[in-house]
Design a protein around this motif. Sequence first.
Motif, PDB file in Angstrom:
ATOM      1  N   PHE A  82      -5.210   5.426  14.346  1.00 15.29           N
ATOM      2  CA  PHE A  82      -4.671   4.412  13.443  1.00 15.29           C
ATOM      3  C   PHE A  82      -4.383   3.129  14.203  1.00 15.29           C
ATOM      4  O   PHE A  82      -3.663   3.128  15.206  1.00 15.29           O
ATOM      5  CB  PHE A  82      -3.387   4.915  12.771  1.00 15.29           C
ATOM      6  CG  PHE A  82      -2.709   3.871  11.917  1.00 15.29           C
ATOM      7  CD1 PHE A  82      -3.232   3.533  10.677  1.00 15.29           C
ATOM      8  CD2 PHE A  82      -1.572   3.214  12.368  1.00 15.29           C
ATOM      9  CE1 PHE A  82      -2.629   2.560   9.896  1.00 15.29           C
ATOM     10  CE2 PHE A  82      -0.957   2.247  11.597  1.00 15.29           C
ATOM     11  CZ  PHE A  82      -1.495   1.911  10.360  1.00 15.29           C
ATOM     12  N   GLY A 111      -3.003   9.084   4.416  1.00 16.76           N
ATOM     13  CA  GLY A 111      -3.830   7.936   4.056  1.00 16.76           C
ATOM     14  C   GLY A 111      -3.104   7.092   3.036  1.00 16.76           C
ATOM     15  O   GLY A 111      -1.939   7.353   2.700  1.00 16.76           O
ATOM     16  N   TYR A 112      -3.778   6.064   2.534  1.00 13.72           N
ATOM     17  CA  TYR A 112      -3.204   5.197   1.512  1.00 13.72           C
ATOM     18  C   TYR A 112      -3.538   5.733   0.123  1.00 13.72           C
ATOM     19  O   TYR A 112      -4.694   6.079  -0.162  1.00 13.72           O
ATOM     20  CB  TYR A 112      -3.740   3.770   1.650  1.00 13.72           C
ATOM     21  CG  TYR A 112      -3.322   3.076   2.923  1.00 13.72           C
ATOM     22  CD1 TYR A 112      -1.987   2.797   3.174  1.00 13.72           C
ATOM     23  CD2 TYR A 112      -4.270   2.689   3.867  1.00 13.72           C
ATOM     24  CE1 TYR A 112      -1.599   2.153   4.341  1.00 13.72           C
ATOM     25  CE2 TYR A 112      -3.893   2.037   5.039  1.00 13.72           C
ATOM     26  CZ  TYR A 112      -2.563   1.780   5.270  1.00 13.72           C
ATOM     27  OH  TYR A 112      -2.183   1.141   6.418  1.00 13.72           O
ATOM     28  N   GLU A 138       3.380   3.749   8.126  1.00 15.65           N
ATOM     29  CA  GLU A 138       2.271   4.697   8.262  1.00 15.65           C
ATOM     30  C   GLU A 138       2.527   5.798   9.285  1.00 15.65           C
ATOM     31  O   GLU A 138       1.749   6.759   9.371  1.00 15.65           O
ATOM     32  CB  GLU A 138       0.991   3.937   8.647  1.00 15.65           C
ATOM     33  CG  GLU A 138       0.416   3.077   7.535  1.00 15.65           C
ATOM     34  CD  GLU A 138       0.974   1.667   7.486  1.00 15.65           C
ATOM     35  OE1 GLU A 138       0.368   0.808   6.829  1.00 15.65           O
ATOM     36  OE2 GLU A 138       2.045   1.421   8.108  1.00 15.65           O
ATOM     37  N   THR A 174      -7.804   3.090   3.974  1.00 16.34           N
ATOM     38  CA  THR A 174      -7.535   4.197   4.899  1.00 16.34           C
ATOM     39  C   THR A 174      -8.582   4.240   5.996  1.00 16.34           C
ATOM     40  O   THR A 174      -8.260   4.364   7.186  1.00 16.34           O
ATOM     41  CB  THR A 174      -7.509   5.534   4.145  1.00 16.34           C
ATOM     42  OG1 THR A 174      -6.518   5.484   3.112  1.00 16.34           O
ATOM     43  CG2 THR A 174      -7.203   6.685   5.082  1.00 16.34           C
ATOM     44  N   GLU A 175      -9.851   4.126   5.608  1.00 12.97           N
ATOM     45  CA  GLU A 175     -10.937   4.168   6.582  1.00 12.97           C
ATOM     46  C   GLU A 175     -10.877   2.969   7.528  1.00 12.97           C
ATOM     47  O   GLU A 175     -11.099   3.092   8.732  1.00 12.97           O
ATOM     48  CB  GLU A 175     -12.285   4.193   5.859  1.00 12.97           C
ATOM     49  CG  GLU A 175     -13.473   4.336   6.794  1.00 12.97           C
ATOM     50  CD  GLU A 175     -14.792   4.454   6.056  1.00 12.97           C
ATOM     51  OE1 GLU A 175     -15.849   4.472   6.724  1.00 12.97           O
ATOM     52  OE2 GLU A 175     -14.770   4.524   4.810  1.00 12.97           O
ATOM     53  N   PRO A 198      -9.057   4.621  -0.500  1.00 15.66           N
ATOM     54  CA  PRO A 198      -9.791   5.208   0.627  1.00 15.66           C
ATOM     55  C   PRO A 198     -10.418   4.174   1.544  1.00 15.66           C
ATOM     56  O   PRO A 198     -10.545   4.404   2.749  1.00 15.66           O
ATOM     57  CB  PRO A 198     -10.859   6.067  -0.068  1.00 15.66           C
ATOM     58  CG  PRO A 198     -10.986   5.492  -1.443  1.00 15.66           C
ATOM     59  CD  PRO A 198      -9.627   4.993  -1.802  1.00 15.66           C
ATOM     60  N   VAL A 222       1.757   4.650   1.254  1.00 14.70           N
ATOM     61  CA  VAL A 222       1.525   5.504   2.412  1.00 14.70           C
ATOM     62  C   VAL A 222       1.944   6.937   2.065  1.00 14.70           C
ATOM     63  O   VAL A 222       3.102   7.183   1.715  1.00 14.70           O
ATOM     64  CB  VAL A 222       2.331   4.999   3.623  1.00 14.70           C
ATOM     65  CG1 VAL A 222       2.161   5.937   4.810  1.00 14.70           C
ATOM     66  CG2 VAL A 222       1.893   3.578   3.990  1.00 14.70           C
ATOM     67  N   LYS A 225       0.848  -1.186   0.000  1.00 13.60           N
ATOM     68  CA  LYS A 225       0.000   0.000   0.000  1.00 13.60           C
ATOM     69  C   LYS A 225       0.887   1.241   0.000  1.00 13.60           C
ATOM     70  O   LYS A 225       1.946   1.258   0.640  1.00 13.60           O
ATOM     71  CB  LYS A 225      -0.933   0.003   1.208  1.00 13.60           C
ATOM     72  CG  LYS A 225      -1.969  -1.110   1.176  1.00 13.60           C
ATOM     73  CD  LYS A 225      -3.038  -0.916   2.231  1.00 13.60           C
ATOM     74  CE  LYS A 225      -2.556  -1.232   3.621  1.00 13.60           C
ATOM     75  NZ  LYS A 225      -2.388  -2.685   3.842  1.00 13.60           N
TER      76      LYS A 225
END
Length: 516
Positions: A392, A375-376, A306, A383-384, A380, A175, A173
């Motif tokens: 986080f 976020g990523y 992250e 991220t959520e 989204p 970051v 992912k």
Amino acid sequence: MSALSFEPLTPTSFLERSAAVFGQRLAVVDGDRRLTYAELWQRVRRLAGALAGLGVRPGDRVAVLAPNGHLLLESTFGVPAAGAVMVPLNIRLSSGELAYILGHAEVSVLLHDDELTGLATAAAEESGQKPRLVSAAAYETLLDAAEPLLVPVTDELTPLSINYTSGTTGRPKGVVYHHRGAYLQALAMALHTRLEAASGYLWTLPMFHCHGWCFPWAVTLAGARHVCLRKVDPGQAWALIREHRVTHLCGAPTVLTSLLAHADAPTAALDPRLLACVGGAPPSPALLGRALQAGIDVLHLYGLTETYGPAVINQPRPEWSGLGVDELAALAARQGVGNVIAQRVRVVGEDGRDVPADAATIGEIAVRGNDVMIGYHRDPAATEKAAPDGWFRTGDLGVLHPDGYVQLVDRAKDVIISGGENIASVEVENALVSHPAVQEAAVVARPDPHWGEVPVAYVTLAAGKGVTAAELIEHVRGRLAHFKAPKAVYFGELPKTSTGKIQKNVLRERAAAGPA
């Protein structure tokens, strides 16, 4: 807000200041190359101008594939100086893995080390993105011909870089870091490790990993020396430490282990004294004991991609001085407390509430603050999911001690951390089952005295098929980075629950017990 009282934060400003304050001081040692801070600042602005000349515009992505050295260090400042977004690449990845990142990040220019030309070319061709390739040799020509440029930052929350994870869920992912977070995290690292103009920092930690935990900027803001090391060679490292009066280095405990095992390791404190910052796994009592005998201070850090690297620090306390090695090791093995720009680290239960600070109740470690990602990239949903309530979730389980220090008790179950690198078991399993002789596969961590953990595989063969362990390991190496390949393969039926789920907890116990 008035310009009188507000200036957008960006870590590039650290180099601008150091060029003015420490202009003639040595900034970079990279093999035979020496650069002062004034020279480094000039090269960084020329790189920004060169990128603009290649058509790079603010917001465009520029990737860098290089070991620790002046090219990667200059890019860390020069790409954002052009208003672009930097994508540091792990040089240990395969061309296919790099191709995915180049495509996902939509990279337009790829700067690369000359020794990595083949890998860069293959990754670019496989990506479908067709980025402009710039070798180290061409890089120097571009800098010589470029006019200096510095694109001002008007919004400190705009993306600075995209740092890709090691793919703990199969696919890496992206970051996204912003300028403000990188600026503040660098300040935190400089403060906690007491960097100053007289300091020397040896690059044993890859700069491509979480932007080197933001130490490219931290070392620069202090006006200290960057001493580059292309790969961790203990003999060369000790020679550089002594020659350039190195005071700081970072890395996984395995790095410190290899340094201390070398014949050139000191038996008493060097002058100046050396601080080793370790992360990725807690330092063992034996490692701490060897470090203390060599006169090396050890600082335990914890974080993730992250969180810009170390969001949590095992803050040493004056009352710990004079403790025995075993007692000190028990304290040092804890991950610690949030660094000065982070909020208080929490350990939360499944209901999202804080667990008691009793050093026994297990929960998930949750963090928040200026050093947590935007976020990523292009994800989204992920991220959520990672921050359902504004905190986080790290995926690591831990306990909270009465004094507020957190300590990990387990990692996200299927992630193997080997030498500080994350390995997704599902990714290795997918590579194994792509072999026609494999019916099922499960990959778990086996404790290792050097790497901390290594992956081992348990495999069920398809009926009537045959393959050796060596052939399967080579099969995986042909598809993934070599460090992700299992160190051993065991054949047989996999233990399962009544619902058919593979019992990885049983396999972990088997792996820990050994081949028998």
